[in-house]
Every structure is written in structure tokens, then in C-alpha cells.
Scaffold this motif. Structure first.
Motif, PDB file in Angstrom:
ATOM      1  N   LEU A   1       1.147  -1.373   0.474  1.00  0.00           N
ATOM      2  CA  LEU A   1       0.294   0.046   0.007  1.00  0.00           C
ATOM      3  C   LEU A   1       0.856   1.172   0.099  1.00  0.00           C
ATOM      4  CD1 LEU A   1      -2.432  -1.546   2.947  1.00  0.00           C
ATOM      5  CD2 LEU A   1      -2.192  -1.241   0.327  1.00  0.00           C
ATOM      6  N   GLY A   2       0.926   2.594  -0.971  1.00  0.00           N
ATOM      7  CA  GLY A   2       1.669   3.762  -0.536  1.00  0.00           C
ATOM      8  C   GLY A   2      -0.193   4.898  -0.240  1.00  0.00           C
ATOM      9  N   LEU A   3       0.696   5.380  -0.497  1.00  0.00           N
ATOM     10  CA  LEU A   3       0.502   6.974  -0.149  1.00  0.00           C
ATOM     11  C   LEU A   3      -1.075   6.757  -0.972  1.00  0.00           C
ATOM     12  CD1 LEU A   3      -0.248   9.261   1.846  1.00  0.00           C
ATOM     13  CD2 LEU A   3       0.924  11.060  -0.177  1.00  0.00           C
ATOM     14  N   ASP A   4      -1.281   6.796  -2.183  1.00  0.00           N
ATOM     15  CA  ASP A   4      -2.706   7.089  -3.028  1.00  0.00           C
ATOM     16  C   ASP A   4      -3.415   6.085  -2.622  1.00  0.00           C
ATOM     17  OD1 ASP A   4      -0.951   9.319  -4.179  1.00  0.00           O
ATOM     18  OD2 ASP A   4      -1.122   8.316  -5.951  1.00  0.00           O
ATOM     19  N   ILE A   5      -3.375   4.603  -2.436  1.00  0.00           N
ATOM     20  CA  ILE A   5      -3.759   3.954  -2.457  1.00  0.00           C
ATOM     21  C   ILE A   5      -4.451   4.108  -0.553  1.00  0.00           C
ATOM     22  CG2 ILE A   5      -4.199   1.206  -2.016  1.00  0.00           C
ATOM     23  CD1 ILE A   5      -1.996   1.164  -3.409  1.00  0.00           C
ATOM     24  N   VAL A   6      -3.990   4.966   0.284  1.00  0.00           N
ATOM     25  CA  VAL A   6      -4.453   4.935   1.464  1.00  0.00           C
ATOM     26  C   VAL A   6      -5.148   5.933   1.642  1.00  0.00           C
ATOM     27  CG1 VAL A   6      -3.744   5.958   3.710  1.00  0.00           C
ATOM     28  CG2 VAL A   6      -2.196   4.395   2.013  1.00  0.00           C
ATOM     29  N   ILE A   7      -4.863   7.308   0.748  1.00  0.00           N
ATOM     30  CA  ILE A   7      -5.598   8.370   0.598  1.00  0.00           C
ATOM     31  C   ILE A   7      -6.578   7.038   0.304  1.00  0.00           C
ATOM     32  CG2 ILE A   7      -6.807  10.142  -0.683  1.00  0.00           C
ATOM     33  CD1 ILE A   7      -3.216  10.924  -0.560  1.00  0.00           C
ATOM     34  N   GLU A   8      -7.065   6.441  -0.890  1.00  0.00           N
ATOM     35  CA  GLU A   8      -8.376   5.849  -1.094  1.00  0.00           C
ATOM     36  C   GLU A   8      -9.065   5.400  -0.718  1.00  0.00           C
ATOM     37  OE1 GLU A   8     -10.597   5.379  -5.048  1.00  0.00           O
ATOM     38  OE2 GLU A   8      -9.086   6.408  -4.869  1.00  0.00           O
ATOM     39  N   ILE A   9      -8.424   4.809   0.018  1.00  0.00           N
ATOM     40  CA  ILE A   9      -9.297   4.089   1.182  1.00  0.00           C
ATOM     41  C   ILE A   9     -10.188   4.946   2.150  1.00  0.00           C
ATOM     42  CG2 ILE A   9      -8.825   3.094   3.404  1.00  0.00           C
ATOM     43  CD1 ILE A   9      -6.755   1.190   2.096  1.00  0.00           C
ATOM     44  N   ILE A  10      -9.882   6.098   2.921  1.00  0.00           N
ATOM     45  CA  ILE A  10     -10.399   6.667   3.546  1.00  0.00           C
ATOM     46  C   ILE A  10     -11.791   7.160   2.256  1.00  0.00           C
ATOM     47  CG2 ILE A  10      -9.746   8.713   4.731  1.00  0.00           C
ATOM     48  CD1 ILE A  10      -7.262   8.386   5.074  1.00  0.00           C
ATOM     49  N   GLN A  11     -10.824   7.831   1.322  1.00  0.00           N
ATOM     50  CA  GLN A  11     -11.800   8.333   0.266  1.00  0.00           C
ATOM     51  C   GLN A  11     -13.351   7.271   0.208  1.00  0.00           C
ATOM     52  OE1 GLN A  11      -9.712   9.536  -2.726  1.00  0.00           O
ATOM     53  NE2 GLN A  11     -10.592  11.449  -2.958  1.00  0.00           N
ATOM     54  N   ARG A  12     -12.711   6.367   0.151  1.00  0.00           N
ATOM     55  CA  ARG A  12     -13.985   5.322  -0.134  1.00  0.00           C
ATOM     56  C   ARG A  12     -14.809   4.926   0.873  1.00  0.00           C
ATOM     57  NH1 ARG A  12     -13.748   1.397  -4.502  1.00  0.00           N
ATOM     58  NH2 ARG A  12     -12.609   3.043  -5.542  1.00  0.00           N
ATOM     59  N   PHE A  13     -13.701   4.910   2.527  1.00  0.00           N
ATOM     60  CA  PHE A  13     -14.906   4.927   3.753  1.00  0.00           C
ATOM     61  C   PHE A  13     -15.337   6.017   3.354  1.00  0.00           C
ATOM     62  CE2 PHE A  13     -15.640   5.479   8.177  1.00  0.00           C
ATOM     63  CZ  PHE A  13     -16.004   4.419   8.533  1.00  0.00           C
ATOM     64  N   LEU A  14     -15.651   7.500   3.222  1.00  0.00           N
ATOM     65  CA  LEU A  14     -16.606   7.683   3.433  1.00  0.00           C
ATOM     66  C   LEU A  14     -17.700   8.336   2.675  1.00  0.00           C
ATOM     67  CD1 LEU A  14     -13.590  11.508   3.760  1.00  0.00           C
ATOM     68  CD2 LEU A  14     -14.714  10.307   6.101  1.00  0.00           C
ATOM     69  N   PHE A  15     -17.286   7.578   1.554  1.00  0.00           N
ATOM     70  CA  PHE A  15     -18.041   7.349   0.576  1.00  0.00           C
ATOM     71  C   PHE A  15     -19.651   6.950   0.805  1.00  0.00           C
ATOM     72  CE2 PHE A  15     -19.514   5.636  -3.724  1.00  0.00           C
ATOM     73  CZ  PHE A  15     -20.758   6.036  -4.330  1.00  0.00           C
ATOM     74  N   ILE A  16     -18.799   5.531   1.107  1.00  0.00           N
ATOM     75  CA  ILE A  16     -19.572   4.467   1.364  1.00  0.00           C
ATOM     76  C   ILE A  16     -20.436   5.156   2.581  1.00  0.00           C
ATOM     77  CG2 ILE A  16     -19.685   2.141   2.345  1.00  0.00           C
ATOM     78  CD1 ILE A  16     -19.485   2.457  -0.570  1.00  0.00           C
ATOM     79  N   VAL A  17     -20.516   5.818   3.766  1.00  0.00           N
ATOM     80  CA  VAL A  17     -20.862   6.274   4.994  1.00  0.00           C
ATOM     81  C   VAL A  17     -21.598   7.146   4.022  1.00  0.00           C
ATOM     82  CG1 VAL A  17     -20.741   7.582   6.788  1.00  0.00           C
ATOM     83  CG2 VAL A  17     -19.209   5.892   6.355  1.00  0.00           C
ATOM     84  N   VAL A  18     -21.569   7.940   2.720  1.00  0.00           N
ATOM     85  CA  VAL A  18     -22.585   8.607   3.168  1.00  0.00           C
ATOM     86  C   VAL A  18     -23.731   8.279   2.337  1.00  0.00           C
ATOM     87  CG1 VAL A  18     -23.114  10.554   1.171  1.00  0.00           C
ATOM     88  CG2 VAL A  18     -20.891  10.874   2.759  1.00  0.00           C
ATOM     89  N   ILE A  19     -23.221   7.481   1.578  1.00  0.00           N
ATOM     90  CA  ILE A  19     -24.517   6.600   0.372  1.00  0.00           C
ATOM     91  C   ILE A  19     -25.139   6.149   1.589  1.00  0.00           C
ATOM     92  CG2 ILE A  19     -23.596   6.929  -1.387  1.00  0.00           C
ATOM     93  CD1 ILE A  19     -22.730   4.191  -1.752  1.00  0.00           C
ATOM     94  N   MET A  20     -25.103   5.523   2.789  1.00  0.00           N
ATOM     95  CA  MET A  20     -25.984   5.026   3.373  1.00  0.00           C
ATOM     96  C   MET A  20     -26.957   5.766   4.253  1.00  0.00           C
ATOM     97  SD  MET A  20     -25.175   1.058   2.876  1.00  0.00           S
ATOM     98  CE  MET A  20     -26.120   1.387   4.836  1.00  0.00           C
ATOM     99  N   LEU A  21     -26.223   6.960   4.365  1.00  0.00           N
ATOM    100  CA  LEU A  21     -27.310   7.814   4.864  1.00  0.00           C
ATOM    101  C   LEU A  21     -28.634   8.138   4.603  1.00  0.00           C
ATOM    102  CD1 LEU A  21     -24.479  10.901   5.526  1.00  0.00           C
ATOM    103  CD2 LEU A  21     -25.645   8.518   6.901  1.00  0.00           C
ATOM    104  N   PRO A  22     -28.889   7.941   3.295  1.00  0.00           N
ATOM    105  CA  PRO A  22     -30.276   7.810   3.105  1.00  0.00           C
ATOM    106  C   PRO A  22     -31.106   6.502   2.888  1.00  0.00           C
ATOM    107  CG  PRO A  22     -28.006   8.742   0.588  1.00  0.00           C
ATOM    108  CD  PRO A  22     -27.903   8.188   1.901  1.00  0.00           C
ATOM    109  N   PHE A  23     -30.140   5.694   3.455  1.00  0.00           N
ATOM    110  CA  PHE A  23     -30.547   4.106   3.916  1.00  0.00           C
ATOM    111  C   PHE A  23     -31.101   4.233   4.710  1.00  0.00           C
ATOM    112  CE2 PHE A  23     -28.584   2.824  -0.195  1.00  0.00           C
ATOM    113  CZ  PHE A  23     -29.221   1.943  -0.205  1.00  0.00           C
ATOM    114  N   GLU A  24     -30.371   5.122   6.090  1.00  0.00           N
ATOM    115  CA  GLU A  24     -30.931   5.196   7.232  1.00  0.00           C
ATOM    116  C   GLU A  24     -31.962   6.081   7.332  1.00  0.00           C
ATOM    117  OE1 GLU A  24     -26.956   5.618   9.976  1.00  0.00           O
ATOM    118  OE2 GLU A  24     -27.373   3.279   9.524  1.00  0.00           O
ATOM    119  N   ILE A  25     -31.776   7.364   6.607  1.00  0.00           N
ATOM    120  CA  ILE A  25     -33.221   8.163   6.515  1.00  0.00           C
ATOM    121  C   ILE A  25     -34.575   6.834   6.463  1.00  0.00           C
ATOM    122  CG2 ILE A  25     -34.395  10.066   5.704  1.00  0.00           C
ATOM    123  CD1 ILE A  25     -31.700  11.489   5.355  1.00  0.00           C
ATOM    124  N   ARG A  26     -34.394   6.189   5.374  1.00  0.00           N
ATOM    125  CA  ARG A  26     -35.085   5.627   4.967  1.00  0.00           C
ATOM    126  C   ARG A  26     -35.958   4.750   6.063  1.00  0.00           C
ATOM    127  NH1 ARG A  26     -34.564   1.130   0.963  1.00  0.00           N
ATOM    128  NH2 ARG A  26     -33.591   0.341   3.041  1.00  0.00           N
TER     129      ARG A  26
END
Length: 275
Positions: A154-179
Motif C-alpha cells: 500500500l502506497g500513499l495514494d492507496i491509503v488516501i483512496e481507502i479513506i475516500q472510499r470509506f467516507l463515500f460509502i458512509v455517505v451513500i448509506m445515510l439515505p438508507f438510514e433516513i428511509r
């Protein structure tokens, strides 16, 4: 018309759509890091997602899915069984290291569903952590494991991608939590239950801003990726703020779950235009 709707409902209820979303995120990872030989893992993640999601949804039938369980349940069981066999076949094609990388996320999926904690609780029923378990699992399966599978490190770009992906998944789960506000037990302490719908949307918007800004810290960054990240941030914001407690039947189960597929489509378009 009823036949078309029945086929579409089966497509959603059997988790084919969410599996396409998972596979799209895996393919997205490979495209971003210019990895050409990752198709086997994409197929592996697709059938694995069908098995995992059907296990989570139907192992213990929740109120949310009870109304949807009709004669199609037999077809869902057959599809899940076939996918399980294909999953096992692909597992034998992968290295032991890759399977070991996947093991924590498989265990998380099992613990999310199976009640093994005191008072017959599973991780899904532990207050305040459901959305973050899903984010961790999706991030591991769609970024961490495929990159270790392809690169071994894992390099720096991959670590950043991991953080970004986690944030993205949490965000797109929020509509489900509202539903699910009308279904979830108050003891779950989901984000909308704790802070309300409007503040949940603000929280998700902040996460998306961080998601976008993190792109600037990547070492190997193309114009196609910058534009793609901006566009998918806008798309995610629109869906987040378009979410309401009362929504159409397919808003989350089809449209929100289509966002990862849209992301892949946008990236492919941008790379073809600016490569």
C-alpha cells in the motif's frame, strides 16, 4: 407490465443490483491504479456480494423485507446457491494471501448477522456502529483487498483512496438510514435518530467535502480523476439532499445503490476523453 416489474423486483431483491455496485467499485479501483489483470477478483466480488447480502437480508427476516418476500424467494435461494458455488470456485483460483486479507471482512459480515453476543445480539443491533461496519466492509472488499491482491503493498495514494472510499460509502448509506427511521429500533441509535434528518444531511455533506479535498493530496493524479471525483461528489450530494423519510420504493434500493455504477461509468468516460 407486471412481468417486467416482477423481473425488476427480483433483480433488486436478489441483490444483483447491489452486487453490481460492489463490483463497480472494485473495477473503479483497478482503473484508477491502472491494473489490467483484475477481472477475476471483480467476478469474485460480484458473486460474493450476492451471497453475503442475501445472507444478511434473509437469514433473519426483518420487517423491511418481509413485505417483499413472495414466490420469488425460491428463485433467490437458487441464485444464491449457484453464486455460492461460483464463489467457492473463484476462491480456489485466488492466492491464500488474498483469501486471508478477505477473512476479517467475511467475519464482520457474519458477526453483523449472527447473534453471538450477550442477549442474543449481533453487530447490526449494537448501537451506533451499523453504518460504520458496512463502510469498513465495503472499503476493505473494494479497495484494500483488491490492491493487496494486485500490488501486494500500500502506497500513499492507496491509503488516501481507502479513506475516500470509506467516507463515500458512509455517505451513500445515510439515505438508507433516513428511509429506515420508521423500521429501526430506537436502541440502534442511528445517525438520523441521534441528530435528525437535516443534520444528517449536513453531516454527509461535510464528509463529501473531505472526500473531495483528499483528492488533492494524491501524488499520481490525472485530470480525469479530478473531474470524476467532482462529478460524483455533486451526484452524491443531490441524492443525499433529495432523500426524505417518505420516499419512492426504488429511491434507495435502485437509485442510491446505482451511484457506484454511475461513478464507474463517469470515470470510464473521463478516461476515454482525457487519456
Amino acid at each position: 407490465m407486471k412481468t417486467i416489474q416482477s423481473i425488476f423486483n427480483f433483480y433488486l431483491n436478489s441483490s444483483i443490483h447491489v452486487a453490481l455496485a460492489v463490483a463497480s467499485l472494485v473495477k473503479l479501483t483497478f482503473l484508477k491504479f491502472e491494473i489490467l489483470e483484475g477481472d477475476m477478483y471483480v467476478y469474485f466480488s460480484f458473486v460474493g456480494a450476492i451471497v453475503a447480502y442475501n445472507f444478511v437480508k434473509y437469514a433473519t427476516i426483518s420487517k423491511l423485507y418481509h413485505k417483499r418476500l413472495t414466490k420469488s424467494m425460491t428463485g433467490i435461494k437458487i441464485l444464491t446457491g449457484i453464486c455460492l458455488l461460483i464463489f467457492v470456485y473463484f476462491a480456489f483460483q485466488l492466492s491464500i494471501d488474498t483469501l486471508m486479507y478477505m477473512l476479517p471482512f467475511i467475519l464482520l459480515t457474519i458477526l453483523y448477522t449472527v447473534p453471538i453476543f450477550p442477549n442474543k445480539k449481533n453487530l447490526r443491533s449494537v448501537a451506533g456502529i451499523k453504518i460504520f461496519i458496512i463502510g469498513t466492509t465495503w472499503t476493505g472488499i473494494t479497495v484494500l483487498v483488491p490492491m493487496l491482491y494486485a500490488e501486494g503493498s500500500l502506497g500513499l495514494d492507496i491509503v488516501i483512496e481507502i479513506i475516500q472510499r470509506f467516507l463515500f460509502i458512509v455517505v451513500i448509506m445515510l439515505p438508507f438510514e433516513i428511509r429506515d427511521l420508521q423500521y429501526d429500533n430506537r436502541e440502534l441509535e442511528t445517525i438520523p435518530q441521534k441528530i435528525g434528518i437535516t443534520r444528517t444531511k449536513v453531516f454527509g455533506s461535510i464528509l463529501l467535502v473531505i472526500f473531495l479535498l483528499l483528492t488533492a493530496f494524491k501524488e499520481d493524479l490525472s485530470f480525469a480523476e479530478i473531474l470524476t471525483t467532482v462529478l460524483i461528489t455533486i451526484v452524491s450530494l443531490l441524492f443525499l439532499w433529495g432523500t426524505d423519510k417518505k420516499q419512492s420504493e426504488y429511491f434507495c434500493s435502485f437509485w442510491v445503490e446505482s451511484i457506484p455504477i454511475m461513478w464507474l461509468f463517469i470515470l470510464v468516460m473521463m478516461q476515454s476523453l482525457f487519456s
